[in-house]
Design a protein around this motif. Structure first.
Motif, short mmCIF file in Angstrom:
data_model
loop_
_atom_site.label_atom_id
_atom_site.label_comp_id
_atom_site.label_asym_id
_atom_site.label_seq_id
_atom_site.Cartn_x
_atom_site.Cartn_y
_atom_site.Cartn_z
N ILE A 6 2.42 11.07 0.94
CA ILE A 6 2.35 9.72 1.51
C ILE A 6 3.65 8.97 1.26
N LEU A 7 4.13 8.28 2.28
CA LEU A 7 5.30 7.42 2.16
C LEU A 7 4.91 6.02 2.58
N ILE A 8 5.33 5.05 1.79
CA ILE A 8 5.19 3.65 2.17
C ILE A 8 6.60 3.08 2.08
N ASN A 9 7.23 2.96 3.23
CA ASN A 9 8.62 2.52 3.31
C ASN A 9 8.66 1.05 3.70
N ILE A 10 9.35 0.28 2.88
CA ILE A 10 9.43 -1.16 3.12
C ILE A 10 10.87 -1.53 3.46
N PHE A 11 11.04 -2.12 4.62
CA PHE A 11 12.35 -2.59 5.07
C PHE A 11 12.36 -4.11 4.98
N THR A 12 13.44 -4.66 4.47
CA THR A 12 13.61 -6.11 4.42
C THR A 12 14.68 -6.48 5.45
N THR A 43 1.77 4.54 10.49
CA THR A 43 1.34 3.23 10.94
C THR A 43 2.46 2.25 10.65
N LEU A 44 2.84 1.48 11.65
CA LEU A 44 3.94 0.52 11.52
C LEU A 44 3.37 -0.89 11.39
N HIS A 45 3.88 -1.64 10.42
CA HIS A 45 3.41 -3.00 10.15
C HIS A 45 4.60 -3.95 10.13
N ARG A 46 4.36 -5.19 10.52
CA ARG A 46 5.39 -6.23 10.36
C ARG A 46 4.76 -7.41 9.64
N ASP A 49 5.79 -13.41 8.07
CA ASP A 49 6.96 -14.29 7.88
C ASP A 49 8.25 -13.74 8.50
N GLY A 50 8.20 -12.54 9.06
CA GLY A 50 9.35 -11.99 9.77
C GLY A 50 10.38 -11.29 8.90
N THR A 51 10.13 -11.15 7.61
CA THR A 51 11.15 -10.59 6.71
C THR A 51 10.92 -9.14 6.29
N LYS A 52 9.79 -8.55 6.65
CA LYS A 52 9.49 -7.18 6.24
C LYS A 52 8.95 -6.37 7.41
N VAL A 53 9.27 -5.09 7.38
CA VAL A 53 8.66 -4.11 8.26
C VAL A 53 8.28 -2.95 7.34
N THR A 54 7.04 -2.53 7.41
CA THR A 54 6.55 -1.47 6.53
C THR A 54 5.97 -0.34 7.36
N MET A 55 6.31 0.88 6.96
CA MET A 55 5.76 2.05 7.64
C MET A 55 5.02 2.90 6.61
N TYR A 56 3.75 3.15 6.92
CA TYR A 56 2.93 4.05 6.12
C TYR A 56 2.90 5.37 6.86
N ALA A 57 3.24 6.47 6.20
CA ALA A 57 3.28 7.77 6.87
C ALA A 57 2.65 8.85 6.01
N GLN A 58 2.03 9.82 6.68
CA GLN A 58 1.48 10.98 6.00
C GLN A 58 2.17 12.23 6.53
N TRP A 59 2.57 13.07 5.58
CA TRP A 59 3.20 14.36 5.89
C TRP A 59 2.42 15.46 5.19
N GLU A 60 2.46 16.65 5.74
CA GLU A 60 1.76 17.78 5.12
C GLU A 60 2.27 18.05 3.72
N ALA A 91 7.17 7.02 -2.50
CA ALA A 91 6.39 8.24 -2.33
C ALA A 91 5.13 8.14 -3.18
N TYR A 92 4.00 8.49 -2.59
CA TYR A 92 2.71 8.30 -3.25
C TYR A 92 1.82 9.51 -3.06
N GLU A 93 0.78 9.57 -3.87
CA GLU A 93 -0.29 10.53 -3.64
C GLU A 93 -1.59 9.74 -3.53
#
Length: 101
Positions: A6-12, A43-46, A49-60, A91-93
């Motif tokens: 699992i990835l949770i990537n946070i963009f500012t 899954t893409l999230h915004r 307040d307009g300052t973050k974009v977060t992507m939750y992703a699952q990989w094998e 990176a998460y489990e």
């Protein structure tokens, strides 16, 4: 099936660049990432307040994700995103999944 990587990537970003980043990550995912070996879902999230974009992703697996990161067709998208956004990778489990009864 083994537990996915699992990835949770946070963009500012600045609010004026939030939609630009959403568009870029959407394009990257649709045109390259989702067809890569090992991709399961994202899954893409915004933020409101307009300052973050977060992507939750699952990989094998972590290895499959790292293969994607080394892929020449996927890297330019991240490079472009980093030209106007700060990136924090996580990176998460999975520990537990809760579902409505």
């Amino acid at each position: 099936m083994k537990t996915p990587f699992i990835l949770i990537n946070i963009f500012t970003v600045t609010p004026d660049n939030q939609q630009r980043l959403v568009d870029l990550l959407t394009k990257a995912t649709k045109e390259t990432v989702k067809s890569m070996d090992g991709f399961i879902t994202s899954t893409l999230h915004r933020s409101i307040d307009g300052t973050k974009v977060t992507m939750y992703a699952q990989w094998e697996s972590r290895e499959k994700y790292e293969d994607m990161r080394r892929n020449a067709t996927a890297s330019p998208y991240l490079e472009e995103a980093l030209s106007f956004a700060k990136f924090e990778i996580g990176a998460y489990e999975i520990v537990e999944i809760f579902k409505k009864a």
